[in-house]
Write an enzyme that holds these catalytic residues in place. Structure first.
Site, short mmCIF file in Angstrom:
data_model
loop_
_atom_site.label_atom_id
_atom_site.label_comp_id
_atom_site.label_asym_id
_atom_site.label_seq_id
_atom_site.Cartn_x
_atom_site.Cartn_y
_atom_site.Cartn_z
N SER A 127 -8.28 -2.26 -3.16
CA SER A 127 -8.37 -0.99 -2.42
C SER A 127 -8.88 0.11 -3.34
O SER A 127 -8.64 0.08 -4.56
CB SER A 127 -6.96 -0.63 -1.94
OG SER A 127 -6.90 0.73 -1.55
N TYR A 152 2.86 0.56 -3.35
CA TYR A 152 1.79 -0.23 -2.72
C TYR A 152 0.53 -0.20 -3.58
O TYR A 152 -0.05 -1.24 -3.90
CB TYR A 152 1.48 0.32 -1.32
CG TYR A 152 0.08 -0.03 -0.86
CD1 TYR A 152 -0.20 -1.31 -0.40
CD2 TYR A 152 -0.96 0.90 -0.95
CE1 TYR A 152 -1.49 -1.65 -0.04
CE2 TYR A 152 -2.25 0.56 -0.58
CZ TYR A 152 -2.51 -0.71 -0.13
OH TYR A 152 -3.79 -1.06 0.21
N LYS A 156 -1.70 -3.25 -5.97
CA LYS A 156 -3.13 -3.58 -6.02
C LYS A 156 -3.62 -3.58 -7.46
O LYS A 156 -4.39 -4.45 -7.88
CB LYS A 156 -3.95 -2.59 -5.17
CG LYS A 156 -3.69 -2.70 -3.68
CD LYS A 156 -4.09 -4.06 -3.12
CE LYS A 156 -3.74 -4.25 -1.68
NZ LYS A 156 -3.83 -5.63 -1.20
N1 UFG Z 1 -4.64 12.02 8.44
C1 UFG Z 1 -4.32 13.08 9.27
N2 UFG Z 1 -3.43 12.86 10.29
C2 UFG Z 1 -2.86 11.65 10.52
C3 UFG Z 1 -3.18 10.56 9.66
C4 UFG Z 1 -4.08 10.80 8.64
O1 UFG Z 1 -4.81 14.20 9.10
O2 UFG Z 1 -2.05 11.53 11.45
C5 UFG Z 1 -5.60 12.23 7.37
C6 UFG Z 1 -4.99 11.98 5.99
O3 UFG Z 1 -4.40 13.15 5.50
C7 UFG Z 1 -6.23 11.56 5.20
C8 UFG Z 1 -7.13 10.86 6.23
O4 UFG Z 1 -6.63 11.28 7.50
O5 UFG Z 1 -6.90 12.70 4.76
C9 UFG Z 1 -7.05 9.36 6.15
O6 UFG Z 1 -5.69 8.96 6.18
P1 UFG Z 1 -5.25 7.44 6.41
O7 UFG Z 1 -3.77 7.43 6.43
O8 UFG Z 1 -5.97 6.86 7.56
O9 UFG Z 1 -5.83 6.71 5.12
P2 UFG Z 1 -5.55 6.99 3.57
O10 UFG Z 1 -6.85 7.40 2.98
O11 UFG Z 1 -4.40 7.86 3.35
O12 UFG Z 1 -5.08 5.55 3.10
C10 UFG Z 1 -5.96 4.46 3.16
C11 UFG Z 1 -5.19 3.18 3.39
C12 UFG Z 1 -4.32 2.84 2.22
C13 UFG Z 1 -5.09 2.91 0.95
C14 UFG Z 1 -5.81 4.21 0.82
C15 UFG Z 1 -6.70 4.21 -0.38
O13 UFG Z 1 -4.40 3.28 4.55
O14 UFG Z 1 -3.85 1.53 2.40
O15 UFG Z 1 -6.64 4.43 1.96
O16 UFG Z 1 -7.13 5.49 -0.67
F1 UFG Z 1 -4.27 2.78 -0.12
#
Ligand code: UFG
Length: 342
Positions: A127, A152, A156
């Protein structure tokens, strides 16, 4: 292509799409999955899409005895794609031991059994989380890894290190780690897709459920970041494009085209997209309004990350092809299908 591939976690989100793409190019697939975050019905859906039913065995890879028995009975495996792992960032903070035990022991057991069975090739799900918040964007494979933000993320990093040390000590074993950016979307058939457990943590499933009326409102976590519109930036990669990167990696290992025992590649689009841009693209692609409000930042979020995909483009010959709009439409079509089915 010919060969028999073990896909651990093959009924999960990325795993199921990869099984489809493997079968589409002629590989035989055996799935091992404990169904802790998926359902056996996915095997039927894969059969419906590809016309071929993959073999399926239900157990957890922490069980060394069952895994050893499986490898003894299931002869002729040419390579393994290892997806099976826990992946919820927040949950990993609450239950770190579950994450370390499951994600690390599974990989260690897998290597032990692969060695005993003479199976030499592994593709591993890594990841972009290993990069943390990088100083320079886009991130290349040379960008230094950083201390993980969560257990988590740390699993990785440690798994990558286990693979590095193991392939170094056992030159017969060859491995490729794919560092995924943010996988989204679903198969164009809408027969497989992401099935979040309870309230989704990830952006796109939450957006789709909000558009569907299941959630009243999406919270956008922060609009005060140092980005053009103030919301966080990610690199959203279509899950079918991502699945194809695994098929190419398997081909590279089986053809012995890899340049070192352990290679790793960024798998993203190369484009940074903000949360607000993604919402806009979703509305444009689907014609659905998404009710949202801006709230405070989410703890642990990084401001922005997107991939430099030059290495995957030139060395693997892989490139993402789906547009953001078509990917978001596929997520919406999938959401509607699971809603209709209940
Ligand atoms: N976000 C919102 N509202 C929500 C959910 C997410 O604004 O309800 C925003 C988050 O703040 C972030 C973006 O959308 O800016 C993406 O969030 P995600 O939760 O979809 O994904 P992440 O980038 O946080 O996490 C993903 C994977 C993880 C991994 C990570 C690596 O889910 O498993 O990328 O950077 F570790």
């Amino acid at each position: 292509m010919k060969g028999k591939i073990l896909v651990t976690g093959g009924t999960g989100y990325i795993g199921s799409h990869t099984v489809v793409e493997l079968q589409n190019v002629g590989f035989d697939v055996v799935i091992v999955d404990d169904l802790s975050n998926s359902t056996a019905a996915v095997v039927n859906q894969i059969e419906e899409i590809t016309g071929k039913r993959p073999a399926f065995h239900q157990f957890n890879l922490q069980n060394l005895e069952l895994l050893g028995k499986f490898f003894k009975e299931c002869k002729g495996i040419d390579a393994v794609i290892h997806f099976a792992a826990f992946k919820a960032v927040g949950e990993s903070v609450q239950k770190p031991m579950n994450y370390y035990r499951n994600n690390l022991v599974s990989l260690i057991n897998l290597f032990e059994c692969m060695e005993n069975a003479g199976v030499n090739n592994l593709v591993f799900s890594s990841s972009c989380t290993v990069y943390g918040q990088p100083e320079h964007l886009p991130v290349t494979e040379q960008t230094p890894r950083q201390t993980a933000e969560s257990p988590y993320g740390n699993t990785k990093i440690v798994c990558e290190d286990i693979i590095k040390d193991y392939t170094h000590a056992n030159p017969k074993i060859q491995a490729i780690a794919l560092r995924y950016f943010n996988p989204i979307g679903a198969h164009p058939s809408a027969l497989i897709g992401e099935l979040p457990n309870g309230i989704p943590n990830n952006l796109v499933p939450f957006v789709a459920q909000t558009a569907a009326g299941i959630r009243p409102q999406l919270s956008v976590f922060g609009n005060d970041y140092d980005t053009p519109d103030g919301s966080c930036i990610r690199d959203y990669i279509n899950v079918v494009d991502l699945a194809k990167a695994h098929v190419i990696s398997i081909g590279r290992l089986l053809d012995q085209k890899n340049e070192s025992a352990f290679e790793f590649f960024n798998v993203g689009t190369g484009k940074g997209v903000s949360v607000l841009e993604l919402l806009n693209a979703f509305e444009k692609a689907t014609g659905q309004k998404v009710n949202y409000k801006i709230v405070g930042r989410r703890a642990g979020d990084i401001e922005q990350i997107y991939a430099d995909t030059t290495k995957a483009n030139s060395v693997l010959g892989w490139k993402s092809v789906a547009t953001l709009e078509e990917t978001l439409l596929s997520a919406w079509n999938w959401e509607q299908r699971i809603r209709i089915k209940g």
